[in-house]
Design an enzyme around this catalytic site. Structure first.
Site, short mmCIF file in Angstrom:
data_model
loop_
_atom_site.label_atom_id
_atom_site.label_comp_id
_atom_site.label_asym_id
_atom_site.label_seq_id
_atom_site.Cartn_x
_atom_site.Cartn_y
_atom_site.Cartn_z
N CYS A 14 3.60 -7.89 17.63
CA CYS A 14 2.48 -7.31 18.38
C CYS A 14 2.96 -6.25 19.37
O CYS A 14 3.85 -6.50 20.18
CB CYS A 14 1.74 -8.41 19.14
N ARG A 32 -6.98 -5.38 7.85
CA ARG A 32 -8.18 -4.62 8.19
C ARG A 32 -9.18 -4.50 7.05
O ARG A 32 -10.37 -4.27 7.30
CB ARG A 32 -7.78 -3.23 8.72
C1 FMN Z 1 -7.82 -5.80 15.52
C2 FMN Z 1 -6.44 -6.27 15.11
C3 FMN Z 1 -5.96 -7.46 15.61
C4 FMN Z 1 -4.68 -7.93 15.24
N1 FMN Z 1 -4.25 -9.14 15.70
C5 FMN Z 1 -3.05 -9.63 15.27
C6 FMN Z 1 -2.61 -10.93 15.65
O1 FMN Z 1 -3.29 -11.67 16.36
N2 FMN Z 1 -1.39 -11.34 15.19
C7 FMN Z 1 -0.60 -10.55 14.37
O2 FMN Z 1 0.49 -10.97 13.97
N3 FMN Z 1 -1.00 -9.33 13.99
C8 FMN Z 1 -2.21 -8.86 14.40
N4 FMN Z 1 -2.64 -7.64 13.95
C9 FMN Z 1 -1.85 -6.93 12.90
C10 FMN Z 1 -2.36 -7.34 11.51
O3 FMN Z 1 -2.16 -8.72 11.27
C11 FMN Z 1 -1.63 -6.54 10.40
O4 FMN Z 1 -0.25 -6.77 10.49
C12 FMN Z 1 -1.90 -5.04 10.50
O5 FMN Z 1 -3.27 -4.78 10.75
C13 FMN Z 1 -1.46 -4.32 9.20
O6 FMN Z 1 -2.10 -4.86 8.07
P1 FMN Z 1 -3.45 -4.18 7.44
O7 FMN Z 1 -3.13 -2.72 7.21
O8 FMN Z 1 -3.69 -4.94 6.17
O9 FMN Z 1 -4.54 -4.31 8.46
C14 FMN Z 1 -3.88 -7.15 14.36
C15 FMN Z 1 -4.37 -5.93 13.87
C16 FMN Z 1 -5.63 -5.49 14.24
C17 FMN Z 1 -6.14 -4.18 13.68
#
Ligand code: FMN
Length: 320
Positions: free
Chosen positions: A104, A233
């Site tokens: 994070c 997402r």
């Molecule tokens: C709104 C939001 C909240 C997120 N919260 C977390 C979280 O609580 N823990 C975590 O490990 N990653 C968190 N992430 C990262 C996502 O788990 C993921 O790694 C990142 O969005 C990339 O994957 P994607 O392109 O499929 O969204 C968050 C991302 C977004 C956009």
């Protein structure tokens, strides 16, 4: 290594990412109903917070139903003692797995030495895995990371973590500095799989970043030989994402509106007393798109302040 439910998953498997204030107890319940992934993550939850006397509202992050299994509780923190205790709390709540957030980029998290800051302190990251394992009492412990802080350090960062034999490592294929601003580097997931193989490690490697749907997830798994793919997402406004038989474009608008109403009702019932209804606005935007009248309805819902108001607007639209 305790592998637990991980060994029962198909290859490749598809996972729902932790998304704070998105994949909460309400949305996870809908996802488990309309398109269940092979494994779900909770939102990240503070290990220190779970150890504090005022932890009750935080426990709402860890609310789940049997239909969501296997479900992994994600914890964040930088204090091994708290991590051990928090892992024990998650294990006592019956979670199938416990995951440590080491990716994070949020300043408030990093200021505590946690999240993505941990890739600069692999010794502490390793101590946290050991602490979580002590607290977890046999529940498998996994980790979610980025490639590094300012550059791809996976060739040193990953072997350090593998020494602790976590059950799985999810790699969000970008550095901390890149946040989500550049396309995910999937070639680094293939690199991670090679490192894992060279070290003869049994830890599962899960790739993550920018995947839009199941067919793309399958393609990424084929290209990189990773064990599973995590989607984040792409779930916005689409609880059917993991349902191979129900692409969202085939779901009639009336059903989408009914599911949004179900989402609002669940949110209000499960979380309405601890979270602001404003959290739902990102969902309104995501559900209400791509059909005639969507924009107008979206504007109306964005102007509401309570669940009841939002439900009334939807009811007026569907003519109930
Ligand atoms: C709104 C939001 C909240 C997120 N919260 C977390 C979280 O609580 N823990 C975590 O490990 N990653 C968190 N992430 C990262 C996502 O788990 C993921 O790694 C990142 O969005 C990339 O994957 P994607 O392109 O499929 O969204 C968050 C991302 C977004 C956009």
């Amino acid at each position: 290594m305790t592998a637990g439910f991980w060994t029962a998953l198909p290859k490749p498997f598809f996972a729902l990412a932790p998304l704070a204030d998105v994949t909460d107890a309400a949305f996870r319940r809908l996802i488990a109903t309309y398109g269940k992934p092979h494994v779900l993550w909770t939102e990240f939850t503070s290990a220190d917070g779970l150890c504090a006397p005022a932890r009750k509202p935080l426990l709402r992050n860890l609310l789940y139903t049997e239909a969501e299994r296997p479900i992994v509780a994600q914890l964040w923190g930088a204090t091994p003692e708290s991590m051990q205790q928090a892992a024990a709390v998650a294990a006592a709540l019956g979670f199938d797995g416990i995951d440590l957030n080491m990716g994070c980029p949020d300043r408030r998290v990093e200021k505590r030495g946690a999240g993505a800051a941990l890739c600069q302190h692999p010794g502490l990251a390793k101590a946290l895995i050991r602490a979580a394992k002590r607290g977890a009492g046999g529940v498998p412990v996994s980790v979610k990371i980025r490639l590094g802080y300012t550059r791809n350090d996976i060739d040193t960062w990953l072997p350090a973590l593998l020494e602790e034999e976590p059950a799985a490592i999810t790699i969000h294929a970008r550095t901390r500095q890149e946040k989500s601003d550049v396309p995910a580097h999937w070639e680094a997931v293939a690199q991670a799989v090679d490192i894992r193989r060279a070290l003869d490690s049994a830890t599962y490697i899960i790739g993550n970043g920018d995947v839009q749907d199941l067919s793309e997830a399958r393609q990424k798994a084929n290209e990189t030989a990773c064990d599973g793919v995590m989607l984040g997402r792409a779930i916005f406004g689409n609880p059917w994402l993991f349902n191979a038989h129900r692409p969202r474009q085939t779901v009639p608008v009336a059903e989408r509106l009914r599911v949004l109403a179900e989402h609002i009702t669940l949110f209000d019932a499960l979380l309405g007393d601890v979270k602001s209804i404003a959290v739902m606005k990102k969902h309104y935007k995501a559900y209400l798109t791509g059909f005639a009248g969507a924009e107008c309805l979206r504007t109306e819902l964005m102007a509401t302040h309570t669940a009841t108001e939002a439900l009334n607007r939807l009811r007026e639209r569907s003519g109930d």
